[in-house]
Motif scaffolding. Structure first.
Motif, PDB file in Angstrom:
ATOM      1  N   LYS A 125       0.828  -1.211   0.000  1.00 14.96           N
ATOM      2  CA  LYS A 125       0.000   0.000   0.000  1.00 14.96           C
ATOM      3  C   LYS A 125       0.860   1.258   0.000  1.00 14.96           C
ATOM      4  N   SER A 126       1.789   1.334   0.967  1.00 12.56           N
ATOM      5  CA  SER A 126       2.613   2.549   1.056  1.00 12.56           C
ATOM      6  C   SER A 126       3.488   2.696  -0.182  1.00 12.56           C
ATOM      7  N   THR A 127       3.994   1.589  -0.684  1.00 13.89           N
ATOM      8  CA  THR A 127       4.819   1.649  -1.895  1.00 13.89           C
ATOM      9  C   THR A 127       4.009   2.250  -3.044  1.00 13.89           C
ATOM     10  N   PRO A 151       1.379  11.092   4.327  1.00  9.87           N
ATOM     11  CA  PRO A 151       2.113   9.822   4.422  1.00  9.87           C
ATOM     12  C   PRO A 151       1.798   9.105   5.731  1.00  9.87           C
ATOM     13  N   GLU A 152       2.274   7.842   5.818  1.00 13.18           N
ATOM     14  CA  GLU A 152       2.011   7.014   6.998  1.00 13.18           C
ATOM     15  C   GLU A 152       2.460   7.748   8.274  1.00 13.18           C
ATOM     16  N   ILE A 153       3.636   8.372   8.209  1.00 17.20           N
ATOM     17  CA  ILE A 153       4.094   9.199   9.333  1.00 17.20           C
ATOM     18  C   ILE A 153       4.019  10.654   8.879  1.00 17.20           C
ATOM     19  N   LEU A 179      -4.092   9.357   1.288  1.00 18.71           N
ATOM     20  CA  LEU A 179      -3.952   9.274   2.746  1.00 18.71           C
ATOM     21  C   LEU A 179      -3.525   7.867   3.127  1.00 18.71           C
ATOM     22  N   ASP A 180      -2.320   7.754   3.690  1.00 16.50           N
ATOM     23  CA  ASP A 180      -1.790   6.431   4.010  1.00 16.50           C
ATOM     24  C   ASP A 180      -2.108   6.077   5.462  1.00 16.50           C
ATOM     25  N   GLU A 181      -2.970   5.117   5.652  1.00 15.09           N
ATOM     26  CA  GLU A 181      -3.411   4.649   6.977  1.00 15.09           C
ATOM     27  C   GLU A 181      -3.702   5.833   7.907  1.00 15.09           C
ATOM     28  N   PRO A 182      -4.671   6.659   7.529  1.00 15.98           N
ATOM     29  CA  PRO A 182      -4.888   7.895   8.299  1.00 15.98           C
ATOM     30  C   PRO A 182      -5.424   7.708   9.709  1.00 15.98           C
TER      31      PRO A 182
HETATM   32 MG    MG Z   1       2.160   1.048   4.783  1.00 15.88          MG
END
Ligand code: MG
Ligand code: ADP
Length: 319
Positions: free
Chosen positions: A40-42, A80-82, A155-158
């Motif tokens: 997902k993040s990739t 991003p995730e962070i 939105l990555d894992e918001p």
């Molecule tokens: Mg991820």
């Protein structure tokens, strides 16, 4: 609005993405659902121009992310995730800093104030970011993504790390953002994408396993047709009649539910409801109930997590 074709990405020897394709229309809210390490993040980092791909293309609102990264990036707000927050800045100071960094050509004070209203952080504008709760910091991250009013939000894992109340609020906020923006959000929680998204792509080990409209995926599951039946009459005869119906692939008997009436689940390769009706209408056996049973998206996702359906791959998603 977003066109992704045949994306492939390898980290050293690890194939993180394997031929990912999908497209989205304006105003869609897409949930990118998959377990940890699914890719997902990739995918999101490639879509937003932070990572290169080995092959494939990404078009955001007509701009190619690899050929015109600056043009494409202007169309995207990314969380991003962070979240990239500067903890010692005030919320307002940080948003002004990001506004200038993004070279946005809107009246700064008014725009930031509008964005703060949207994500409801106006009352903490003067606070130092590190003193905010995780929920508020996530909103500041969202505000940052909204600067410049980009048509696409990624939105990555918001909601990771938020408490249940904060999760509900952020989900509500994302849904409301979906009215004006095309949104992609990732999650490892099925319930989350079901609650927030109108389209879902399930990804595992870098491949798209299933995709479709949330409603359709939720109500019909895959192509399997399953029908629950209650039929009045001798069980063995009814059972063998059901088994002989063209298209029915499996019948299981679920016991006597009222006197002389038995419950069955019939699985079939096509819609056989009319055929069942006509077959039994010619006999003394009465159909008292005939109801499609959905294979829940949860079952599909559980199979994926447990490794049962990893081999399946519908690469080109039609959503
Ligand atoms: Mg991820
Ligand atoms: P997700 O966001 O769905 O959890 P990722 O996109 O972070 O998945 O990761 C996909 C795969 O790529 C995983 O197997 C992960 O270990 C690997 N991976 C991610 N980032 C890197 C990296 N920088 N270097 C090497 N492997 C990576």
């Amino acid at each position: 609005m977003i066109k992704v074709k045949n994306l492939t990405k390898t980290y050293v020897k690890n194939k993180a993405l394997d031929d990912i394709s999908f497209s989205l229309n304006e105003g869609d809210i897409l949930g990118f659902l998959g377990p940890n390490g699914a890719g997902k993040s990739t995918t999101m980092n490639i879509l937003t121009g932070y990572l290169s791909a080995d092959s494939g293309t990404v078009e955001i609102d007509g701009r190619d992310i690899f050929e015109d990264p600056a043009g494409a990036k202007k169309k995207i707000g990314y969380l991003p995730e962070i979240p990239p927050l500067y903890n010692d800045m005030t919320v307002e100071g940080y948003l002004e800093f990001m506004f200038k960094l993004k070279k946005i050509k809107l009246p700064m004070k008014e725009h930031i104030s509008a964005v703060c209203d949207t994500v409801r952080i106006t009352d903490v504008k003067g606070r130092i970011i590190k003193h905010l709760s995780k929920g508020y910091r996530q909103r500041v991250g969202l505000a940052q993504a909204l600067l410049g009013d980009p048509p696409v939000l990624i939105l990555d894992e918001p909601t990771v790390g938020l408490d249940p109340q904060q999760i509900i609020e952020i989900r509500k906020l994302i849904r409301s953002l979906g009215k004006k923006h095309t949104v992609i959000l990732s999650s490892h929680l099925l319930s989350e994408v079901q609650a927030v998204c109108d389209k879902i792509i399930i990804i595992n080990k870098g491949r798209i396993i299933t995709s479709g409209l949330t409603d359709q995926l939720t109500s019909t599951g895959k192509s399997t047709n399953r029908i629950e039946l209650v039929i009045e009459g001798r069980m063995p005869s009814v059972y063998s009649m059901l088994k002989r119906i063209d298209g029915i692939t499996n019948v299981s008997e679920r016991g006597e539910c009222e006197k002389g009436c038995y419950s069955y689940i019939a699985e079939s390769s096509k819609d056989v409801r009319r055929l069942i009706f006509r077959t039994f209408a010619k006999t003394d056996y009465n159909i008292l109930l005939m109801k499609p049973v959905s294979v829940s998206l949860e079952d599909i996702y559980l199979d994926i997590i447990s490794g049962k359906s990893e081999g399946e791959n519908n690469n080109v998603s039609d959503i």
